[in-house]
Design an enzyme around this catalytic site. Structure first.
Site, PDB file in Angstrom:
ATOM      1  N   THR A  44       0.811  -1.267  -0.081  1.00 14.36           N
ATOM      2  CA  THR A  44       0.110  -0.023  -0.011  1.00 14.36           C
ATOM      3  C   THR A  44       0.857   1.480  -0.082  1.00 14.36           C
ATOM      4  OG1 THR A  44      -0.225   0.018   2.488  1.00 14.36           O
ATOM      5  CG2 THR A  44      -1.840  -1.020   1.376  1.00 14.36           C
ATOM      6  N   ASN A  46       1.430   4.714   1.062  1.00 13.86           N
ATOM      7  CA  ASN A  46       1.061   5.490   2.142  1.00 13.86           C
ATOM      8  C   ASN A  46       1.094   7.129   1.648  1.00 13.86           C
ATOM      9  OD1 ASN A  46       1.308   3.325   2.989  1.00 13.86           O
ATOM     10  ND2 ASN A  46       1.230   3.679   5.199  1.00 13.86           N
ATOM     11  N   GLU A 110      -3.659   4.647   2.815  1.00 17.19           N
ATOM     12  CA  GLU A 110      -3.142   3.646   2.235  1.00 17.19           C
ATOM     13  C   GLU A 110      -3.599   3.274   1.039  1.00 17.19           C
ATOM     14  OE1 GLU A 110      -2.344   0.533   4.827  1.00 17.19           O
ATOM     15  OE2 GLU A 110      -1.612   1.769   6.369  1.00 17.19           O
TER      16      GLU A 110
HETATM   17  C1  LIG Z   1      -8.448  -2.035   0.768  1.00 19.31           C
HETATM   18  C2  LIG Z   1      -7.879  -1.830   2.038  1.00 19.31           C
HETATM   19  C3  LIG Z   1      -8.813  -2.246   3.210  1.00 19.31           C
HETATM   20  C4  LIG Z   1      -8.121  -2.429   4.508  1.00 19.31           C
HETATM   21  N1  LIG Z   1      -9.037  -2.657   5.563  1.00 19.31           N
HETATM   22  C5  LIG Z   1      -8.372  -2.764   6.719  1.00 19.31           C
HETATM   23  C6  LIG Z   1      -9.228  -3.083   7.811  1.00 19.31           C
HETATM   24  O1  LIG Z   1     -10.637  -3.232   7.724  1.00 19.31           O
HETATM   25  N2  LIG Z   1      -8.831  -3.126   9.182  1.00 19.31           N
HETATM   26  C7  LIG Z   1      -7.399  -3.030   9.347  1.00 19.31           C
HETATM   27  O2  LIG Z   1      -7.061  -3.141  10.523  1.00 19.31           O
HETATM   28  N3  LIG Z   1      -6.809  -2.526   8.418  1.00 19.31           N
HETATM   29  C8  LIG Z   1      -7.200  -2.567   7.054  1.00 19.31           C
HETATM   30  N4  LIG Z   1      -6.431  -2.467   6.054  1.00 19.31           N
HETATM   31  C9  LIG Z   1      -5.075  -2.064   6.245  1.00 19.31           C
HETATM   32  C10 LIG Z   1      -3.758  -2.929   6.412  1.00 19.31           C
HETATM   33  O3  LIG Z   1      -4.035  -3.390   7.559  1.00 19.31           O
HETATM   34  C11 LIG Z   1      -2.929  -1.967   5.942  1.00 19.31           C
HETATM   35  O4  LIG Z   1      -2.668  -1.985   4.745  1.00 19.31           O
HETATM   36  C12 LIG Z   1      -1.271  -2.985   6.515  1.00 19.31           C
HETATM   37  O5  LIG Z   1      -1.358  -2.646   8.068  1.00 19.31           O
HETATM   38  C13 LIG Z   1      -0.290  -2.345   5.984  1.00 19.31           C
HETATM   39  O6  LIG Z   1       0.348  -0.907   6.617  1.00 19.31           O
HETATM   40  P1  LIG Z   1       1.620  -0.001   6.122  1.00 19.31           P
HETATM   41  O7  LIG Z   1       1.291   0.450   4.882  1.00 19.31           O
HETATM   42  O8  LIG Z   1       1.909   0.717   7.434  1.00 19.31           O
HETATM   43  O9  LIG Z   1       2.605  -1.218   6.240  1.00 19.31           O
HETATM   44  C14 LIG Z   1      -6.918  -1.999   4.635  1.00 19.31           C
HETATM   45  C15 LIG Z   1      -5.996  -1.815   3.565  1.00 19.31           C
HETATM   46  C16 LIG Z   1      -6.462  -1.841   2.547  1.00 19.31           C
HETATM   47  C17 LIG Z   1      -5.534  -1.277   1.220  1.00 19.31           C
HETATM   48  N1  LIG Z   2       0.369  -2.319  -6.495  1.00 17.35           N
HETATM   49  C1  LIG Z   2       0.788  -1.486  -5.566  1.00 17.35           C
HETATM   50  N2  LIG Z   2       0.381  -0.282  -4.802  1.00 17.35           N
HETATM   51  C2  LIG Z   2       0.907   0.374  -3.951  1.00 17.35           C
HETATM   52  N3  LIG Z   2       2.039   0.345  -3.657  1.00 17.35           N
HETATM   53  C3  LIG Z   2       2.967  -0.428  -4.137  1.00 17.35           C
HETATM   54  C4  LIG Z   2       2.430  -1.568  -5.018  1.00 17.35           C
HETATM   55  N4  LIG Z   2       3.325  -2.196  -6.016  1.00 17.35           N
HETATM   56  C5  LIG Z   2       4.638  -1.745  -5.144  1.00 17.35           C
HETATM   57  N5  LIG Z   2       4.428  -0.620  -4.175  1.00 17.35           N
HETATM   58  C6  LIG Z   2       5.355  -0.091  -3.600  1.00 17.35           C
HETATM   59  O1  LIG Z   2       5.392  -0.664  -2.157  1.00 17.35           O
HETATM   60  C7  LIG Z   2       5.438   0.328  -1.386  1.00 17.35           C
HETATM   61  C8  LIG Z   2       4.444  -0.018  -0.002  1.00 17.35           C
HETATM   62  O2  LIG Z   2       4.537  -1.338   0.552  1.00 17.35           O
HETATM   63  P1  LIG Z   2       4.195  -1.556   2.122  1.00 17.35           P
HETATM   64  O3  LIG Z   2       4.862  -2.958   2.432  1.00 17.35           O
HETATM   65  O4  LIG Z   2       2.857  -1.034   2.236  1.00 17.35           O
HETATM   66  O5  LIG Z   2       5.114  -0.480   2.789  1.00 17.35           O
HETATM   67  P2  LIG Z   2       4.876   0.711   3.929  1.00 17.35           P
HETATM   68  O6  LIG Z   2       4.681   0.242   5.229  1.00 17.35           O
HETATM   69  O7  LIG Z   2       6.163   1.547   3.654  1.00 17.35           O
HETATM   70  O8  LIG Z   2       3.863   1.582   3.201  1.00 17.35           O
HETATM   71  C9  LIG Z   2       4.821   1.645  -1.824  1.00 17.35           C
HETATM   72  O9  LIG Z   2       5.118   2.749  -1.261  1.00 17.35           O
HETATM   73  C10 LIG Z   2       5.157   1.273  -3.370  1.00 17.35           C
HETATM   74  O10 LIG Z   2       6.500   1.969  -3.391  1.00 17.35           O
HETATM   75 MG   LIG Z   3       1.889   0.900   2.959  1.00 21.27          MG
END
Ligand SMILES: Cc1cc2nc3c(=O)[nH]c(=O)nc-3n(C[C@H](O)[C@H](O)[C@H](O)COP(=O)(O)O)c2cc1C
Ligand SMILES: Nc1ncnc2c1ncn2[C@@H]1O[C@H](COP(=O)(O)OP(=O)(O)O)[C@@H](O)[C@H]1O
Ligand SMILES: [Mg+2]
Length: 209
Positions: A44, A46, A110
């Site tokens: 995701t 961010n 995210e």
């Molecule tokens: C479409 C989508 C739906 C999500 N729904 C939830 C949810 O219902 N509950 C939750 O705790 N996290 C939810 N998440 C968040 C994930 O837990 C989160 O992407 C993950 O913790 C990664 O965090 P990071 O970018 O800090 O690594 C969702 C993420 C996405 C992309």
């Molecule tokens: N399909 C995708 N959607 C979003 N981010 C992606 C995707 N593919 C690769 N990435 C890369 O992966 C990173 C996110 O990975 P993630 O594990 O969520 O790390 P973080 O916790 O740092 O957000 C993004 O910042 C981007 O550089």
């Molecule tokens: Mg992320």
């Protein structure tokens, strides 16, 4: 906890986004907690959420769908030619909130970017256990523009990581089916026939000064 009710296949009105949508968000891609790819297998992107409550009080915590563009000056998509090319617009699903499963204390935005709707969906049903979410080359620090087109559901806590991943898989499918409707597809594919407001929003989406 995540609800056990069957999920609706689409979200939002068929006739197209209704106010407050489309909502415009923009920001550089920043580091998150590093869980998306590592724990969930769902990257995701961010973007900062600092001024969200002030600028967008209408955005409650929850899961949304929309379309994104990445600055072509720093991110080169497969199909783009050279650094002056226009940004590619891709479908996306996103979460705004505290990730109750992880109990974050700060709100995050995210965005999971999905493949073009013309490609087969990697998250289609019947592949449970082996779903591969879309993965692009990393694009940290790249400017990302996002048009939020509709709301899908609230954020939930879950009994397991697998249950969270399965609900996000369904979110991808709901976003895909929702965006495949004519009144939404025009944000992704510029057919020259879109209403003025859609062209205006799309113009904003792909502009990076
Ligand atoms: C479409 C989508 C739906 C999500 N729904 C939830 C949810 O219902 N509950 C939750 O705790 N996290 C939810 N998440 C968040 C994930 O837990 C989160 O992407 C993950 O913790 C990664 O965090 P990071 O970018 O800090 O690594 C969702 C993420 C996405 C992309
Ligand atoms: N399909 C995708 N959607 C979003 N981010 C992606 C995707 N593919 C690769 N990435 C890369 O992966 C990173 C996110 O990975 P993630 O594990 O969520 O790390 P973080 O916790 O740092 O957000 C993004 O910042 C981007 O550089
Ligand atoms: Mg992320």
């Amino acid at each position: 906890m995540g609800s056990n009710k069957p999920r609706d296949p689409v979200a939002g009105p068929d006739a197209g986004p209704e106010p407050p949508y489309p909502v415009r968000l923009s920001g550089p891609v920043i580091k998150g907690f590093g869980r998306g790819s590592k724990d969930l297998g769902i990257p995701t992107a961010n973007i900062p959420a600092d001024d969200l409550s002030e600028k967008h009080p209408e955005l409650t915590t929850g899961v949304y769908y929309g379309v994104v563009a990445l600055d072509p000056k720093t991110y080169q998509h497969d199909s783009s030619e050279g650094s002056t090319s226009t940004a590619v617009v891709l479908p996306a699903v996103l979460s705004i909130g505290y990730n109750p499963f992880y109990k974050n204390t700060v709100r995050s935005v995210e965005i999971h970017i999905m493949p073009p709707l013309t490609e087969p969906s990697p998250t289609a049903a019947g592949q449970e256990g082996q779903t591969k979410f879309n993965r692009l080359p990393d694009f940290y620090k790249t400017r990302l523009n996002l048009l939020i087109l509709g709301y899908i559901r609230p954020e939930f806590d879950y009994v397991s990581l697998e249950a969270l991943v399965e609900d996000i898989r369904v979110d991808c499918e709901v976003a895909r089916e929702s965006l495949l409707r004519e009144a939404y597809k025009c944000y992704l594919i510029d057919n020259g026939k879109a209403p003025g407001k859609v062209s205006e929003d799309r113009g904003w989406l792909v502009s990076f000064e």
